[in-house]
Design an enzyme around this catalytic site. Structure first.
Site, PDB file in Angstrom:
ATOM      1  N   PHE A 228       0.879  -1.168   0.000  1.00 55.17           N
ATOM      2  CA  PHE A 228       0.000   0.000   0.000  1.00 55.17           C
ATOM      3  C   PHE A 228       0.921   1.225   0.000  1.00 55.17           C
ATOM      4  O   PHE A 228       1.848   1.308   0.815  1.00 55.17           O
ATOM      5  CB  PHE A 228      -0.879  -0.021   1.255  1.00 55.17           C
ATOM      6  CG  PHE A 228      -1.946   1.030   1.252  1.00 55.17           C
ATOM      7  CD1 PHE A 228      -3.189   0.777   0.679  1.00 55.17           C
ATOM      8  CD2 PHE A 228      -1.716   2.266   1.820  1.00 55.17           C
ATOM      9  CE1 PHE A 228      -4.178   1.749   0.676  1.00 55.17           C
ATOM     10  CE2 PHE A 228      -2.703   3.246   1.815  1.00 55.17           C
ATOM     11  CZ  PHE A 228      -3.939   2.988   1.249  1.00 55.17           C
TER      12      PHE A 228
ATOM     13  N   ASP B 299       2.035  -4.515   9.191  1.00 58.45           N
ATOM     14  CA  ASP B 299       0.863  -3.696   8.887  1.00 58.45           C
ATOM     15  C   ASP B 299      -0.342  -4.637   8.809  1.00 58.45           C
ATOM     16  O   ASP B 299      -0.387  -5.528   7.951  1.00 58.45           O
ATOM     17  CB  ASP B 299       1.087  -2.955   7.556  1.00 58.45           C
ATOM     18  CG  ASP B 299      -0.035  -1.965   7.259  1.00 58.45           C
ATOM     19  OD1 ASP B 299      -1.181  -2.246   7.669  1.00 58.45           O
ATOM     20  OD2 ASP B 299       0.234  -0.936   6.612  1.00 58.45           O
TER      21      ASP B 299
ATOM     22  N   TYR C 261     -10.894   1.560  10.537  1.00 52.90           N
ATOM     23  CA  TYR C 261     -12.110   1.898   9.771  1.00 52.90           C
ATOM     24  C   TYR C 261     -12.437   0.855   8.709  1.00 52.90           C
ATOM     25  O   TYR C 261     -13.417   0.979   8.006  1.00 52.90           O
ATOM     26  CB  TYR C 261     -12.004   3.294   9.142  1.00 52.90           C
ATOM     27  CG  TYR C 261     -10.730   3.560   8.353  1.00 52.90           C
ATOM     28  CD1 TYR C 261     -10.583   3.086   7.061  1.00 52.90           C
ATOM     29  CD2 TYR C 261      -9.681   4.294   8.910  1.00 52.90           C
ATOM     30  CE1 TYR C 261      -9.422   3.328   6.352  1.00 52.90           C
ATOM     31  CE2 TYR C 261      -8.510   4.541   8.203  1.00 52.90           C
ATOM     32  CZ  TYR C 261      -8.390   4.046   6.917  1.00 52.90           C
ATOM     33  OH  TYR C 261      -7.239   4.282   6.220  1.00 52.90           O
ATOM     34  N   LYS C 262     -11.593  -0.168   8.578  1.00 56.21           N
ATOM     35  CA  LYS C 262     -11.875  -1.223   7.599  1.00 56.21           C
ATOM     36  C   LYS C 262     -12.674  -2.324   8.297  1.00 56.21           C
ATOM     37  O   LYS C 262     -13.836  -2.129   8.612  1.00 56.21           O
ATOM     38  CB  LYS C 262     -10.566  -1.704   6.980  1.00 56.21           C
ATOM     39  CG  LYS C 262      -9.938  -0.602   6.105  1.00 56.21           C
ATOM     40  CD  LYS C 262      -8.535  -0.918   5.639  1.00 56.21           C
ATOM     41  CE  LYS C 262      -8.007   0.220   4.767  1.00 56.21           C
ATOM     42  NZ  LYS C 262      -6.559   0.221   4.644  1.00 56.21           N
TER      43      LYS C 262
ATOM     44  N   ARG D 223     -11.742  -5.163  -6.766  1.00 57.10           N
ATOM     45  CA  ARG D 223     -11.656  -5.800  -5.440  1.00 57.10           C
ATOM     46  C   ARG D 223     -13.048  -5.994  -4.858  1.00 57.10           C
ATOM     47  O   ARG D 223     -13.870  -5.085  -4.879  1.00 57.10           O
ATOM     48  CB  ARG D 223     -10.874  -4.912  -4.458  1.00 57.10           C
ATOM     49  CG  ARG D 223      -9.430  -4.698  -4.779  1.00 57.10           C
ATOM     50  CD  ARG D 223      -8.701  -4.109  -3.577  1.00 57.10           C
ATOM     51  NE  ARG D 223      -9.375  -2.937  -2.994  1.00 57.10           N
ATOM     52  CZ  ARG D 223      -8.966  -2.311  -1.918  1.00 57.10           C
ATOM     53  NH1 ARG D 223      -7.903  -2.760  -1.254  1.00 57.10           N
ATOM     54  NH2 ARG D 223      -9.599  -1.259  -1.461  1.00 57.10           N
TER      55      ARG D 223
HETATM   56  C1  LIG Z   1      -5.837   1.462   4.476  1.00 62.07           C
HETATM   57  C2  LIG Z   1      -4.378   1.291   4.651  1.00 62.07           C
HETATM   58  C3  LIG Z   1      -3.608   2.305   5.222  1.00 62.07           C
HETATM   59  C4  LIG Z   1      -4.252   3.608   5.576  1.00 62.07           C
HETATM   60  O1  LIG Z   1      -3.453   4.522   6.181  1.00 62.07           O
HETATM   61  P1  LIG Z   1      -4.104   5.837   6.825  1.00 62.07           P
HETATM   62  O2  LIG Z   1      -2.983   6.541   7.395  1.00 62.07           O
HETATM   63  O3  LIG Z   1      -5.126   5.366   7.811  1.00 62.07           O
HETATM   64  O4  LIG Z   1      -4.800   6.603   5.745  1.00 62.07           O
HETATM   65  C5  LIG Z   1      -2.251   2.054   5.430  1.00 62.07           C
HETATM   66  N1  LIG Z   1      -1.687   0.874   5.073  1.00 62.07           N
HETATM   67  C6  LIG Z   1      -2.420  -0.114   4.492  1.00 62.07           C
HETATM   68  C7  LIG Z   1      -1.773  -1.394   4.114  1.00 62.07           C
HETATM   69  C8  LIG Z   1      -3.775   0.086   4.252  1.00 62.07           C
HETATM   70  O5  LIG Z   1      -4.489  -0.868   3.682  1.00 62.07           O
END
Ligand SMILES: *Cc1c(COP(=O)(O)O)cnc(C)c1O
Length: 412
Positions: free
Chosen positions: A125, A197, A222-223, A371
């Site tokens: 990501f 992560d 939030y996921k 997805r």
């Molecule tokens: C959704 C996600 C993020 C989001 O980071 P924010 O700082 O909350 O915007 C980070 N890393 C991964 C792998 C994600 O899927």
């Protein structure tokens, strides 16, 4: 042939079937984007009404003590800890995942002052890579090695020069699962620290941070934790590192005695050293509602249903959409796959828009990835069947060719 009736039969015997009642889901919508933003738990409205309407409006400043506001970072952190295999006192909820990555990377680097290499995934990501870039701005002596760019596998990149490995447990595009125990062990053998992560694993599968001897971990809420848009993230540091690591965002909330108002920074001896400043209490309270909705659920049951749903979706799509140019991007083996299924198609963006128009909500990731997230707490097997049915119709009628499905919004 697997029929809709067969799907309904699975729903009737599903041990998680009642949890759907805990969420407010729009009528007629099939929501396959809980891997981006989970739905609202029904209890969130009352939670926010008392946090804002009583604790803030009536009790004002006294609520920091009286309503436990000041320690929400820790109390909610311990509850997240239960979901990710962390014993109490090792997780706090705070800030964003991006900020927590920054803190965790620096914390890891502080434990390996003689080493200068960061290893990560080229397909990560992007924010993870951007934050590595930000860390390097503050430490120009560091270099980065990426899987997919500097070697084929992550394992090849780990040697005794490596300070920290930043790795996703579940890949955000393919849903591929990384073996946490194995990667952690290999990194430790080389003397490196690992930052996990957990954005795409927390809340949808059992995670065993303590059992894998993990060092640090971050993730968002939030996921799959349904904490609400922009809900605070979490950060984990193994107890053996407490009092040892140093993170650079040394704000007063991370001080060992914030209300002494001393001139000099002295880090909290525990996990609170990961905190920086005042946290968004209303967002934390919304997040609490998300945690309440999963609190008593057996993560093994979630995982079993997740594997069954993603297996079924792959089977139905491949049976019914053959010849339309779709190819599976996620691992075929359920054991290797998180709670999502991704298919590639050269017109993937437009196809996803046509599905959204039919109230089947998935999302699109560049270059050609569609997805579909399957959150076991609120989705039914009948939804899986209907989603595959809609996808087949969209492909057969070619309705995705309409001009209105080609337009990209700011968020995809
Ligand atoms: C959704 C996600 C993020 C989001 O980071 P924010 O700082 O909350 O915007 C980070 N890393 C991964 C792998 C994600 O899927």
């Amino acid at each position: 042939m697997f029929t809709r009736q067969d799907a309904e039969t699975l729903d009737q015997t599903d041990p998680l079937r009642d949890y759907r009642q805990r969420f407010r889901l729009p009528e007629g919508m099939i929501y396959l984007d809980g891997n981006s933003l989970g739905p609202a738990p029904k209890s969130v409205f009352e939670e926010l009404a008392s946090a804002a309407g009583t604790e803030w409006a009536d009790d004002l400043i006294t609520s920091w003590n009286k309503a436990g506001w000041f320690k929400l970072t820790d109390t909610l952190g311990d509850r997240v800890g239960q979901l990710v295999g962390a014993a109490p006192g090792q997780c706090v909820v705070c800030d964003t995942t991006s900020i927590n990555i920054y803190k965790a990377l620096h914390a890891a680097l502080s434990l390996r002052p003689d080493r200068t290499v960061i290893v990560s995934e080229g397909g990560s990501f992007p924010t993870d890579l951007y934050m590595i870039d930000g860390v390097i701005q503050t430490r120009p002596d560091l270099t980065v090695r990426l899987e997919g760019r500097d070697a084929v596998t992550l394992e090849e990149l780990i040697d005794e020069t490596v300070a920290v490995v930043l790795v996703n447990q579940v890949d955000y595009r393919s849903g591929r699962i990384r073996d946490m125990a194995k990667v952690t062990e290999q990194a430790h053998k080389a003397g490196a620290i690992v930052v996990w992560d957990l954005c795409h694993s927390a809340g949808n599968m059992p995670v065993d941070l303590d059992g894998c001897d993990a060092d640090f971990a971050v993730g968002c809420s939030y996921k799959y934790l349904n904490g609400g848009p922009g809900a605070p993230a979490f950060i984990y540091a193994a107890r053996r590192h407490h009092g040892q690591f140093r993170q650079p965002l040394s704000g007063w909330w991370g001080h060992q005695a914030p209300f002494e108002f001393n001139q000099n920074y002295q880090a909290d001896p525990g996990i609170r050293a990961m905190l920086c400043g005042t946290q968004p209490i209303l967002s934390l309270r919304a997040m609490k509602a998300g945690l309440d909705a999963v609190a008593d659920v057996d993560l093994q049951l979630i995982r079993q249903k997740s594997m069954a749903m993603t297996d079924l979706f792959i089977r139905l799509v491949e049976e019914r959409c053959e010849g339309y140019g779709l190819s599976l991007f996620s691992p075929r083996e359920a054991r290797m796959r998180g709670s999502q299924v991704s298919f590639r198609h050269e017109n993937g963006f437009a196809i996803v828009q046509a599905l959204i128009d039919r109230k089947v909500i998935g999302d699109f990731r560049k270059p050609d990835i569609m997805r579909f997230g399957f959150a076991p707490l609120y989705l039914r097997f009948a939804d899986v069947w209907d989603a595959a049915d809609h996808l087949e119709q969209v492909l057969r009628t070619e309705e995705w060719r309409q001009d209105r499905f080609q337009v990209k919004g700011e968020v995809t």
